[in-house]
Structure formats: structure tokens, C-alpha cells
Design an enzyme around this catalytic site. Structure first.
Site, PDB file in Angstrom:
ATOM      1  N   CYS A   2       0.831  -1.195   0.000  1.00 26.77           N
ATOM      2  CA  CYS A   2       0.000   0.000   0.000  1.00 26.77           C
ATOM      3  C   CYS A   2       0.869   1.249   0.000  1.00 26.77           C
ATOM      4  O   CYS A   2       2.086   1.182   0.156  1.00 26.77           O
ATOM      5  CB  CYS A   2      -0.909  -0.007   1.215  1.00 26.77           C
ATOM      6  SG  CYS A   2      -1.811  -1.557   1.414  1.00 26.77           S
ATOM      7  N   ARG A  28       0.682   1.964  -6.001  1.00 25.19           N
ATOM      8  CA  ARG A  28       0.947   0.966  -4.979  1.00 25.19           C
ATOM      9  C   ARG A  28      -0.329   0.290  -4.484  1.00 25.19           C
ATOM     10  O   ARG A  28      -0.265  -0.698  -3.748  1.00 25.19           O
ATOM     11  CB  ARG A  28       1.680   1.595  -3.791  1.00 25.19           C
ATOM     12  CG  ARG A  28       3.057   2.122  -4.129  1.00 25.19           C
ATOM     13  CD  ARG A  28       3.731   2.673  -2.897  1.00 25.19           C
ATOM     14  NE  ARG A  28       4.006   1.634  -1.924  1.00 25.19           N
ATOM     15  CZ  ARG A  28       5.106   0.910  -1.876  1.00 25.19           C
ATOM     16  NH1 ARG A  28       6.063   1.107  -2.770  1.00 25.19           N
ATOM     17  NH2 ARG A  28       5.280  -0.005  -0.964  1.00 25.19           N
ATOM     18  N   TRP A  75      -3.974  -1.665  -1.116  1.00 18.70           N
ATOM     19  CA  TRP A  75      -4.096  -2.889  -1.904  1.00 18.70           C
ATOM     20  C   TRP A  75      -4.342  -3.992  -0.896  1.00 18.70           C
ATOM     21  O   TRP A  75      -3.488  -4.292  -0.069  1.00 18.70           O
ATOM     22  CB  TRP A  75      -2.836  -3.149  -2.720  1.00 18.70           C
ATOM     23  CG  TRP A  75      -2.964  -4.270  -3.703  1.00 18.70           C
ATOM     24  CD1 TRP A  75      -3.461  -4.207  -4.973  1.00 18.70           C
ATOM     25  CD2 TRP A  75      -2.563  -5.634  -3.508  1.00 18.70           C
ATOM     26  NE1 TRP A  75      -3.394  -5.435  -5.572  1.00 18.70           N
ATOM     27  CE2 TRP A  75      -2.854  -6.338  -4.699  1.00 18.70           C
ATOM     28  CE3 TRP A  75      -2.002  -6.338  -2.452  1.00 18.70           C
ATOM     29  CZ2 TRP A  75      -2.603  -7.685  -4.859  1.00 18.70           C
ATOM     30  CZ3 TRP A  75      -1.747  -7.696  -2.594  1.00 18.70           C
ATOM     31  CH2 TRP A  75      -2.040  -8.356  -3.791  1.00 18.70           C
ATOM     32  N   ASN A  99       1.425  -0.559   6.139  1.00 15.96           N
ATOM     33  CA  ASN A  99       1.732  -1.359   4.959  1.00 15.96           C
ATOM     34  C   ASN A  99       2.473  -2.589   5.435  1.00 15.96           C
ATOM     35  O   ASN A  99       3.457  -2.484   6.172  1.00 15.96           O
ATOM     36  CB  ASN A  99       2.604  -0.557   3.980  1.00 15.96           C
ATOM     37  CG  ASN A  99       2.853  -1.307   2.687  1.00 15.96           C
ATOM     38  OD1 ASN A  99       2.226  -2.322   2.428  1.00 15.96           O
ATOM     39  ND2 ASN A  99       3.779  -0.806   1.883  1.00 15.96           N
ATOM     40  N   GLY A 100       2.017  -3.775   5.027  1.00 15.92           N
ATOM     41  CA  GLY A 100       2.674  -5.012   5.442  1.00 15.92           C
ATOM     42  C   GLY A 100       1.658  -6.039   5.885  1.00 15.92           C
ATOM     43  O   GLY A 100       0.454  -5.895   5.665  1.00 15.92           O
ATOM     44  N   GLU A 484       7.628 -12.563 -21.703  1.00 14.83           N
ATOM     45  CA  GLU A 484       7.471 -11.177 -21.256  1.00 14.83           C
ATOM     46  C   GLU A 484       6.426 -10.450 -22.101  1.00 14.83           C
ATOM     47  O   GLU A 484       5.610  -9.677 -21.578  1.00 14.83           O
ATOM     48  CB  GLU A 484       8.813 -10.450 -21.324  1.00 14.83           C
ATOM     49  CG  GLU A 484       8.755  -8.953 -21.089  1.00 14.83           C
ATOM     50  CD  GLU A 484       8.261  -8.541 -19.715  1.00 14.83           C
ATOM     51  OE1 GLU A 484       7.969  -7.350 -19.522  1.00 14.83           O
ATOM     52  OE2 GLU A 484       8.153  -9.419 -18.822  1.00 14.83           O
ATOM     53  N   LYS A 488       2.968  -8.778 -20.598  1.00 13.77           N
ATOM     54  CA  LYS A 488       2.553  -7.392 -20.779  1.00 13.77           C
ATOM     55  C   LYS A 488       1.121  -7.318 -21.306  1.00 13.77           C
ATOM     56  O   LYS A 488       0.319  -6.504 -20.847  1.00 13.77           O
ATOM     57  CB  LYS A 488       3.496  -6.667 -21.744  1.00 13.77           C
ATOM     58  CG  LYS A 488       4.809  -6.255 -21.153  1.00 13.77           C
ATOM     59  CD  LYS A 488       4.634  -5.201 -20.081  1.00 13.77           C
ATOM     60  CE  LYS A 488       5.726  -5.305 -19.034  1.00 13.77           C
ATOM     61  NZ  LYS A 488       5.641  -6.448 -18.141  1.00 13.77           N
ATOM     62  N   GLU A 491      -1.421  -8.405 -18.592  1.00 12.16           N
ATOM     63  CA  GLU A 491      -1.459  -7.481 -17.463  1.00 12.16           C
ATOM     64  C   GLU A 491      -2.363  -6.286 -17.720  1.00 12.16           C
ATOM     65  O   GLU A 491      -3.138  -5.897 -16.846  1.00 12.16           O
ATOM     66  CB  GLU A 491      -0.045  -6.953 -17.162  1.00 12.16           C
ATOM     67  CG  GLU A 491       0.835  -7.881 -16.360  1.00 12.16           C
ATOM     68  CD  GLU A 491       2.178  -7.246 -16.066  1.00 12.16           C
ATOM     69  OE1 GLU A 491       2.649  -7.370 -14.921  1.00 12.16           O
ATOM     70  OE2 GLU A 491       2.770  -6.630 -16.981  1.00 12.16           O
ATOM     71  N   HIS A 507       3.545 -29.586 -28.747  1.00  5.48           N
ATOM     72  CA  HIS A 507       3.245 -30.335 -27.526  1.00  5.48           C
ATOM     73  C   HIS A 507       2.081 -29.713 -26.771  1.00  5.48           C
ATOM     74  O   HIS A 507       2.029 -29.777 -25.534  1.00  5.48           O
ATOM     75  CB  HIS A 507       4.479 -30.419 -26.635  1.00  5.48           C
ATOM     76  CG  HIS A 507       5.609 -31.166 -27.256  1.00  5.48           C
ATOM     77  ND1 HIS A 507       5.735 -32.537 -27.198  1.00  5.48           N
ATOM     78  CD2 HIS A 507       6.663 -30.728 -27.996  1.00  5.48           C
ATOM     79  CE1 HIS A 507       6.810 -32.915 -27.848  1.00  5.48           C
ATOM     80  NE2 HIS A 507       7.396 -31.830 -28.348  1.00  5.48           N
ATOM     81  N   LYS A 606       2.319  -2.194  -7.870  1.00  2.00           N
ATOM     82  CA  LYS A 606       3.673  -2.024  -8.383  1.00  2.00           C
ATOM     83  C   LYS A 606       4.707  -2.803  -7.585  1.00  2.00           C
ATOM     84  O   LYS A 606       5.519  -3.526  -8.140  1.00  2.00           O
ATOM     85  CB  LYS A 606       4.033  -0.532  -8.392  1.00  2.00           C
ATOM     86  CG  LYS A 606       5.386  -0.226  -9.039  1.00  2.00           C
ATOM     87  CD  LYS A 606       5.380  -0.564 -10.505  1.00  2.00           C
ATOM     88  CE  LYS A 606       6.686  -0.244 -11.176  1.00  2.00           C
ATOM     89  NZ  LYS A 606       6.686  -0.685 -12.583  1.00  2.00           N
TER      90      LYS A 606
END
Length: 611
Positions: A2, A28, A75, A99-100, A484, A488, A491, A507, A606
């Protein structure tokens, strides 16, 4: 993960500082937001579910004028997103933001409820407020109460606390992977989870270490340990311009950050490459030939985008330095009971330097005696502090949740490490080394050239943004780039996408290919080019829509694909970095056409500072 902001001073209304800081930290977390501000002799808490704009509307309707306050953008970890679970949380005269994750929250909740506490949320944070308030009621000052409460906590926390009985002070504490910084201004002080939140007001900051507590007031900042003994923490001068954390005329932070990549690569290379001496200087980090020759191997640990950059690093280190290299997802590393030992270099890769799983992997590696060389973007971050050596990427602040310039600078940093290892072992010298160093210096200019494909890529996006599934195929070093690229896209556009090694197509994924399936084929020149062309033809035989990334002048690929985007050839290692750029732009333009929230995609944050 957060966002926290705090203010005490005479120069500004707390509400103005808090909202501006929270806006800069909204990446965040954006499930909910809130502030607590001292109005007269009473604390007033305002909270709102959803994005920060909802809280801003509340404050416009009923403004607050106080000069002491704390704010938070959330978050969710404990308790679903809702107004009652939003921070700040209050108990009696005490209000906190946090935060945590508090690991022993169940035991603490049972204890507090047995003592008659009125707990109104589902969060672990509110419990901390009750612990502090109990101590304040027994006559402790706020700092002593916060220190005592933290002795009862197991887990990670970065918190800010204010109290009605001490109207000119703000107390903060840090433990575990959650970052916190404090900043000093003229007759004012600031608290934040990340540097961009305070840059409009001060460049003098202190990054708190685990076990630090700080008291912020108009006259200054004092840092103490858990026993209340003063700690000397020096202020750092932050060089980032506040404008660098703004959009700068671009529609989105992600778009801006994609176009900042040439500069970010230039800054990351900096003076580390010496073409005249044919050497690489990793900011004074040294490796002897004896140490490298005696290694059992190198282990790279990372999460998300940094994991795919690390897969590139594996190819680079093994092929350029001849050292066995493993890549581990940091979230799995310590749970598989890894055998590390003192004859292994462990390289954690993290943009923020605060990723909880990567930090835990570092601690396990150090426990087993490995040398730890961190790659991260944030100075004085936790991973940077606990590692033996740090090679900083120079990406600057990255606000968009979907990482772009952090990825390319991590790949460049890994390339520099691979070159350094190869030079130290005597495997790179002469014309080969000279060319590799020269090509690295050319890379920023080549990336600028790829960015020139933006309009062409936007046209491709218009043709395929309604697709429900994408497949990305690559071989060799292009396999991590395929993954990657798929990451992207999923996301920020919420389109299902998979990245596959092209040789594995038969396969499983080949069953999905039909006329509705766009397949992005990374078909640049290299020793596996002919095999990749064969894979491409198998896609076309099943009516798949081929979007190819090819080397300039490759007419064969152009004849076999529906769409072709061409990039320069800088050899397999550096061309892989070039190829990721059109994939970033493709994802960006598809997302904007779909109307999704590019900078703050749903359910993502983030900096993942909790497990």
C-alpha cells in the site's frame, strides 16, 4: 504494498500534501483510500472505497484545514476492499496507517477481543491501533507506545501513527520488507512509502532500516531503535526531478516509460563500459578469476517481469562467461530447500528492492554463505542494503504497474555482469569483446529506432485488439521475450496470452491455433532462425494470424506473415532487448483500444512487499 503519506508542519494544509502524495503513490494500491487530519484538538478520519478520486470528492465537499495528518491508498491483504477496511484505522485517540502483514494477527485479535476491544474492521492494521491506544491510555507517550506495540507484532510493517494528545508529532516504524522514507523541509516533515510522494516538497530524505522508529515534528526528525536509543541516519539528496514522476505530455505513465527506455539504457550503461580499455566496471564490484573459476554456479532469483529478465541473464552468463546458471522464482526458492553454499553467487533482481519473496530468497542465500550481488533500481532499498554488492539500474521512477524500462535496464545490467565475468575468466577478449562492447553502446540508439515503429504497431493493434487469445512464440533468448510479451498483454489488456518456446508448440498450443488466434512469432536472425520459420509455417497452415518480429531485410519472413515489424540486428543477446520494445507497444495500444486502465490494471500493484 500500500501507499503511505504523512505530514506535519506549518507551510501547508495536510490535506493538500496527503492527496498529492497519495496520487503519486496510487500505483501501490487503489482498492480504497483515506486520510486522518487533526482538526483543532480532534482527529477526523475520511475514507472511501475505490480509487483516490472518490476520497478527493469527499474532501472537496467537506474540506479539512489541519496541519498534521496521515494518508493511505490500499491494496488489500487482510479484509476485502471496502470503506470499513480502508485505512487510516482508529482506536481511541490513536489513528494509524500501515503497509505489510502482521502474521500473528489472529492471536492478537483474540487477545484484544477478550480484553473488550471494539474491533470494527477485518484488517490486521486496526489491531496495531488498539495496541498503541492501550499504552497511550496507560500514560505512555506516542513514541513509547508505538515501540511497545511493535514488540508484540510478528510480521512486516511500515506504519505511521498520530495521536490527539500529541498534536505536533507523527511517529513511524519499519520492520520487514515494507519500505518507508522520511523527509525534512523548512518547519515541516514528511513520511511516505516511496520517494516520488515527497519530491515536490523536499529532496532531503532518510530511508528507514528494519527496527527503526522515527519521530517527525516541525523542528526536525529523530530516529531511534526499539529501546529508544538515538540512531544516526544521514539524509540523502535525491536528484530526481519531480517532473520525472509526471506523465510529461504522454497519455499514460506506461507510454512515457516505454519512450524513456533509450535514456534509461544510456544511464544504466553510463561509464561502466570502457571501450578503449576493453573492460567493464561494475561500480567497483570486483570478481577474481580464482573466485569465478571456483564457482559451482550462479543463481538468479526474481519475480514477474524481473524473472523473465533473469532468464535472459541465464543465457548471457552461461554463453559469455561459461558459468552454470540457474533461475528461480523467488516465491519458490526457499521452499524447495535450495542447496546454495559459499561457492555460488546469488543475484536477486528487483525493480523496487523491496519484493518480499526476493528479499526472503536473499536471506536464505546469505544464511548458506553465498555472495549476493543485487540488481535493483532503488537506492537504500532493503534488498540493496542486505546484499553484499549492488549494481543499480538507472531507470528512474517507474510509475506504471506493468514494468517496461525496469525490464530493459535489468537485462542490460545482466549483460554487463556476463561481460565482466567473461572478461575476468579470460573467455572474452580481442575482436569479439570489442564488438560486444561497441554494440552495447549502440543499443540506446537502436531502441530509438524501434520506437519509430509506434504508428505501425498501433495499426497492427487496431486489427487484433478484439482477439480473445494470443500466443507468443520464440526460441533461444527469444523464449523469455515471448513470455514477457505475453505477460505485458495480459497485465494491461486482460486478454489471455501465453508465451511458449516455439519448439514446444506441437506439444499442446498448436491445438488452439485457428483463424481467430493471433500468434506473435519472434523470428529475428540467429542460429535457430530456420527452425523458427518452420514453426511459423505450421501456424499459417492452421490459419493462424502471424504477427512477426523479424530482422531488417528478412524478406522470407515478410512473405510468410500477416504482419511484420522489423528491428536491427545487434546479435542475439542485445537484439532480444530490441524485440521486447514492439511487444510493449503492442500491449499498450491494444489496452488503450480496449479502454482498460493501463497504468493501474486491476488486481495488480507495483511493489509486491508481501507474500
Amino acid at each position: 504494498m500500500c501507499g503511505i503519506v504523512g505530514y506535519v508542519g506549518r507551510e501547508h494544509r495536510a490535506a493538500d500534501v496527503l492527496i498529492d502524495g497519495l496520487r503519486r503513490l496510487e500505483y501501490r494500491g487503489y482498492d480504497s483510500a483515506g486520510v486522518a487530519i487533526l482538526e483543532g484538538d480532534a482527529l477526523e478520519v475520511r475514507r472511501a472505497k475505490g480509487k483516490l478520486v472518490n476520497l478527493e470528492g469527499n474532501l472537496r465537499e467537506r474540506p479539512l484545514q489541519g496541519r498534521l495528518g496521515i494518508g493511505h491508498t490500499r491494496w488489500a491483504t487482510h479484509g476485502k476492499p471496502s470503506e470499513r477496511n480502508a485505512h487510516p484505522h482508529r482506536a481511541g485517540s490513536v489513528v494509524i496507517v500501515h503497509n505489510g502483514i502482521i502474521e500473528n494477527y489472529r492471536e492478537l485479535r483474540a487477545q484484544l477481543e477478550a480484553d473488550g476491544a471494539d474491533i470494527r474492521s477485518d484488517t490486521d492494521t486496526e489491531l496495531i491501533a488498539h495496541l498503541i491506544d492501550d499504552r497511550v491510555k496507560r500514560g505512555e507517550d506516542l513514541l513509547t507506545a508505538v515501540r511497545g506495540a511493535c514488540m508484540q507484532l510478528t510480521g512486516s510493517y511500515a506504519l505511521g501513527a498520530i495521536c490527539e494528545s500529541e498534536p505536533n508529532l507523527l511517529v513511524t516504524a519499519k520492520n520487514g520488507g515494507s519500505p518507508i522514507i522520511v523527509g525534512q523541509g523548512e518547519k515541516e516533515a514528511f513520511l511516505a512509502s516511496d520517494i516520488p510522494a515527497v519530491l515536490p516538497h523536499t529532496r532531503d530524505i532518510i530511508s528507514l532500516h528494519d527496527g527503526d522508529f522515527a519521530v517527525l515534528g516541525e523542528e526536525g526528525i529523530q530516529v531511534v531503535d526499539i529501546d529508544g536509543r538515538p540512531i544516526d541516519r544521514e539524509f540523502q539528496q535525491i536528484q530526481w526531478d519531480p517532473v520525472s514522476a509526471e506523465k510529461g505530455g504522454y497519455d499514460h505513465f506506461m507510454q512515457k516509460e516505454i519512450f524513456e527506455q533509450p535514456r534509461a539504457i544510456t544511464d544504466t550503461i553510463g561509464t561502466r563500459i570502457n571501450e578503449s580499455d576493453q573492460d567493464v566496471d561494475l561500480d567497483g564490484i570486483a570478481f577474481s578469476r580464482e573466485e569465478l573459476d571456483g564457482l559451482q554456479g550462479v543463481t538468479l532469483v526474481a519475480c514477474g517481469t524481473s524473472y523473465y529478465a533473469s532468464l535472459l541473464g541465464k543465457y548471457m552468463i552461461e554463453q559469455l562467461a561459461g558459468i552454470p546458471c540457474e533461475v528461480d522464482l523467488a516465491s519458490e526458492f526457499r521452499y524447495r530447500k535450495p542447496i546454495v553454499g559459499s561457492k555460488r553467487i546469488v543475484i536477486p533482481v528487483s525493480q523496487s528492492g523491496e519484493t518480499a519473496d526476493t528479499l526472503a530468497a536473499v536471506e536464505e542465500a546469505k544464511r548458506q554463505g553465498a555472495r549476493v550481488l543485487a540488481i535493483c533500481n532503488v537506492r537504500e532499498s532493503t534488498i540493496a542494503r542486505v546484499s553484499d554488492d549492488v549494481l543499480y539500474t538507472q531507470a528512474g521512477p517507474e510509475i506504471g504497474v506493468a514494468s517496461t524500462k525496469a525490464f530493459v535496464t535489468q537485462a542490460v545490467a545482466l549483460y554487463l555482469i556476463a561481460l565482466k565475468f567473461g572478461i575476468a575468466r579470460g573467455l572474452l577478449a580481442g575482436d569479439e569483446l570489442r564488438k560486444r562492447l561497441h554494440d552495447a553502446m549502440r543499443l540506446p540508439r537502436m531502441v530509438e529506432g524501434v520506437l519509430g515503429l509506434d504508428e505501425e504497431i498501433q495499426q497492427v493493434a487496431r486489427r487484433y485488439f478484439k482477439a480473445e487469445d494470443f500466443l507468443f512464440l520464440g526460441r533461444g533468448m527469444m523464449y523469455p521475450i515471448a513470455m514477457e510479451g505475453a505477460l505485458k498483454l495480459k497485465e494491461i489488456s486482460y486478454i489471455h496470452a501465453e508465451g511458449y518456446a516455439a519448439g514446444e508448440m506441437k506439444h499442446g498450443p498448436i491445438a488452439l491455433i485457428d483463424e481467430n488466434m493471433p500468434v506473435v512469432v519472434l523470428a529475428t536472425k540467429g542460429e535457430l532462425h530456420d527452425k523458427l520459420v518452420s514453426n511459423l509455417e505450421q501456424v499459417r497452415a492452421r490459419d493462424g494470424q502471424v504477427i512477426a518480429i523479424a530482422s531488417k531485410g528478412d524478406d522470407e519472413i515478410a512473405a510468410k506473415a500477416n504482419e511484420v515489424l522489423q528491428v536491427d540486428d545487434l546479435g542475439e543477446f542485445l537484439t532480444s532487448i530490441l524485440v521486447v520494445v514492439p511487444l510493449q507497444l503492442l500491449a499498450y495500444h491494444i489496452a488503450t483500444l480496449k479502454g482498460t486502465d493501463v497504468d493501474q490494471p486491476r488486481n495488480l500493484a507495483k511493489s509486491v512487499t508481501v507474500e
